[in-house]
Design a protein around this motif. Structure first.
Motif, PDB file in Angstrom:
ATOM      1  N   ALA A 181      28.950   4.345  41.433  1.00  0.00           N
ATOM      2  CA  ALA A 181      27.652   3.746  41.739  1.00  0.00           C
ATOM      3  C   ALA A 181      26.595   4.823  41.947  1.00  0.00           C
ATOM      4  CB  ALA A 181      27.757   2.849  42.969  1.00  0.00           C
ATOM      5  N   ASP A 182      26.946   5.900  42.654  1.00  0.00           N
ATOM      6  CA  ASP A 182      25.990   6.986  42.868  1.00  0.00           C
ATOM      7  C   ASP A 182      25.594   7.630  41.540  1.00  0.00           C
ATOM      8  OD1 ASP A 182      25.958   6.596  45.582  1.00  0.00           O
ATOM      9  OD2 ASP A 182      27.380   8.217  46.019  1.00  0.00           O
ATOM     10  N   ASP A 199      23.254   5.294  39.632  1.00  0.00           N
ATOM     11  CA  ASP A 199      21.909   5.296  40.216  1.00  0.00           C
ATOM     12  C   ASP A 199      21.151   6.578  39.901  1.00  0.00           C
ATOM     13  OD1 ASP A 199      21.536   2.771  41.391  1.00  0.00           O
ATOM     14  OD2 ASP A 199      22.795   3.311  43.104  1.00  0.00           O
ATOM     15  N   ARG A 200      21.837   7.713  39.910  1.00  0.00           N
ATOM     16  CA  ARG A 200      21.158   8.975  39.589  1.00  0.00           C
ATOM     17  C   ARG A 200      20.644   8.975  38.151  1.00  0.00           C
ATOM     18  NH1 ARG A 200      25.337  11.449  42.542  1.00  0.00           N
ATOM     19  NH2 ARG A 200      26.397  12.028  40.609  1.00  0.00           N
ATOM     20  N   ILE A 256      19.853   6.262  36.367  1.00  0.00           N
ATOM     21  CA  ILE A 256      18.731   5.319  36.303  1.00  0.00           C
ATOM     22  C   ILE A 256      17.479   5.940  36.904  1.00  0.00           C
ATOM     23  CG2 ILE A 256      17.902   3.059  37.073  1.00  0.00           C
ATOM     24  CD1 ILE A 256      20.855   2.120  36.965  1.00  0.00           C
ATOM     25  N   ASP A 257      17.635   6.733  37.974  1.00  0.00           N
ATOM     26  CA  ASP A 257      16.494   7.406  38.598  1.00  0.00           C
ATOM     27  C   ASP A 257      15.718   8.259  37.589  1.00  0.00           C
ATOM     28  OD1 ASP A 257      17.049   6.373  41.090  1.00  0.00           O
ATOM     29  OD2 ASP A 257      18.126   8.157  41.804  1.00  0.00           O
ATOM     30  N   THR A 301      30.522  -1.493  37.140  1.00  0.00           N
ATOM     31  CA  THR A 301      29.590  -0.781  38.025  1.00  0.00           C
ATOM     32  C   THR A 301      28.287  -0.474  37.294  1.00  0.00           C
ATOM     33  OG1 THR A 301      31.468   0.220  39.189  1.00  0.00           O
ATOM     34  CG2 THR A 301      29.307   1.238  39.498  1.00  0.00           C
ATOM     35  N   ARG A 346      24.650  -2.068  38.508  1.00  0.00           N
ATOM     36  CA  ARG A 346      23.547  -1.245  38.979  1.00  0.00           C
ATOM     37  C   ARG A 346      22.348  -1.351  38.040  1.00  0.00           C
ATOM     38  NH1 ARG A 346      22.930  -1.639  43.047  1.00  0.00           N
ATOM     39  NH2 ARG A 346      21.463   0.130  43.162  1.00  0.00           N
ATOM     40  N   ARG A 354      18.783  -2.803  39.428  1.00  0.00           N
ATOM     41  CA  ARG A 354      17.636  -1.900  39.512  1.00  0.00           C
ATOM     42  C   ARG A 354      16.504  -2.312  38.578  1.00  0.00           C
ATOM     43  NH1 ARG A 354      18.783   3.538  40.975  1.00  0.00           N
ATOM     44  NH2 ARG A 354      16.576   3.884  40.419  1.00  0.00           N
ATOM     45  N   GLU A 357       9.792   1.435  38.025  1.00  0.00           N
ATOM     46  CA  GLU A 357       9.990   1.504  39.480  1.00  0.00           C
ATOM     47  C   GLU A 357       8.943   2.415  40.114  1.00  0.00           C
ATOM     48  OE1 GLU A 357      14.755   0.788  40.393  1.00  0.00           O
ATOM     49  OE2 GLU A 357      13.918   2.799  40.474  1.00  0.00           O
TER      50      GLU A 357
END
Length: 404
Positions: A120-121, A124-125, A127-128, A362, A366, A370, A403
């Motif tokens: 998950a981390d 997310d990184r 996607i960031d 996952t 995410r 997001r 975002e």
């Protein structure tokens, strides 16, 4: 029993028309309606028995008279991966079983759990990195990068090497005749890097899969250096290409079926159903690798002669109306989606199947959490598809509300 010579039907060439790569399923349906086991000339120019029926595919995948060893037919190789001949993918029992057991022993529950905790981390990184842009190429920016990072972690690739590792993988995956030279150089680079990594792990083992394979080799003396390299490379290639294709194909299927997308957004717990139905509807492994008849055999009532090629279509089997009701419909409520053959069947069933499922669940969870208004930024008809036995778009442009 004396067999009459088999000749392809020239009319079958029309099945592999310009629309075949974009949507192969109508061609498979036409073939299956004539016979689920059909001798023809493939788009590559090779002749083979193409198996398109669900039960016939299951039979072929477990037939001990069909060999996976490419030494039987050098003409069928892609010309880019001779080292893969020592991998378990291209071997028969007992060597296949020995290698699968040794490599599989490194997939410990503790190692898998530690990898799952980072998923998950990692998602997310990634996607960031593009969330503020409002657009991305989902295949390159997310679907490929996530599993490359995960399989790199699993194999023990140092973090500082993973960007270069990704670029080599990107150049090799989905090569076309025009990019064949670049793909060959990329594969040579992957071979060279993996050989150096193995040598480093022999001197300084770590808590990773390659170190575990080296230890298994040293303890049992049953894994040669050639086998170690071939199977490490196989784990890397198979460990990210299939997963990346599944992330992209599942996303694309959702975006093309608004009612199913609405159902998923309303109930994210359907992500498990989504993964299984995506594997059935548009799995990333459209075709299995080639097989050869070691002796005369029979598949689905059709006689296959010694030495003849057999190509199994997992994608066609998963659209067989004799097995799945309304097979061309993408339906998250399908009760029997998990009976698909998207990850194979029999002794060559995907070794990393459960890890791939967790990665894709996952990743999709995410991604849509997001970017809830994620949508396709290209016409489906304009997408280019990976050539060869895989099934995934080479690029998947998306847009969404930025975002931040």
């Amino acid at each position: 029993m004396e067999r009459c010579p088999v000749r392809p039907d020239p009319a079958d060439a029309a099945l592999f028309d310009a629309d075949y790569q974009r949507d192969p399923y109508p061609s498979y349906a036409r073939l299956r309606a004539v016979s689920p086991v059909r001798y023809l000339t493939l788009p590559t120019g090779l002749t083979a028995w193409l198996v398109t029926g669900y039960e016939e595919v299951r039979q072929a995948l477990t037939d001990p008279l069909l060999s996976k060893e490419s030494r039987y037919d050098a003409e069928s190789t892609d010309g880019l991966s001779p080292s893969m001949g020592a991998s378990m993918l291209n071997l028969d029992p007992p060597d296949h079983d020995r290698l699968r057991r040794l490599v599989g022993s490194a997939f410990t529950r503790r190692r898998m759990d530690a990898l799952h905790d980072k998923l998950a981390d990692s998602a997310d990184r990634l996607i960031d990195e593009f969330a503020a842009r409002g657009q991305a190429d989902l295949m390159r920016d997310f679907a490929l990068r996530l599993p490359v990072g995960m399989i790199g972690e699993l194999l023990g690739v140092p973090e500082e090497d993973r960007d270069a590792f990704f670029e080599l993988a990107h150049d090799y995956v989905g090569f076309t005749p025009e990019t064949r030279e670049r793909a060959a150089a990329a594969l040579a680079g992957l071979n060279e890097y993996m050989a150096k990594l193995i040598a480093a792990k022999k001197n300084e083992p770590g808590d990773d899969l390659i170190s575990a394979m080296v230890e298994a080799r040293d303890q049992e003396q049953r894994l040669t250096d050639e086998e170690l390299l071939a199977n490490a490379l196989l784990l890397f290639l198979a460990g990210h290409v299939t997963t990346a294709g599944l992330i992209a194909n599942a996303t694309l299927a959702l975006l093309r079926h608004p009612e199913q997308l609405a159902a998923f957004r309303a109930n994210p717990d359907l992500v498990g159903n989504l993964v299984e139905e995506a594997l059935r509807f548009e799995g990333p492994a459209e075709l299995s690798t080639m097989r050869w008849a070691k002796q005369d055999t029979v598949i689905g009532g059709v006689a296959v002669g010694k030495g003849e090629r057999v190509l199994v279509s997992l994608g066609a089997a998963n659209r067989d109306p004799r097995r799945f009701t309304d097979p061309d419909a993408f339906d998250l409520s399908r009760a029997d989606a998990n009976q698909h053959l998207g990850l194979g069947h029999g002794s060559h069933y995907c070794l990393g199947a459960q890890l791939a499922r967790v990665e894709v669940r996952t990743a999709l969870g995410r991604l849509f959490a997001r970017l809830p208004d994620l949508r396709l930024a290209a016409r489906y008809a304009d997408l280019e598809w990976m050539p060869g036995i895989g099934r995934a778009p080479l690029s998947l442009p998306i847009v969404f509300t930025p975002e931040g």
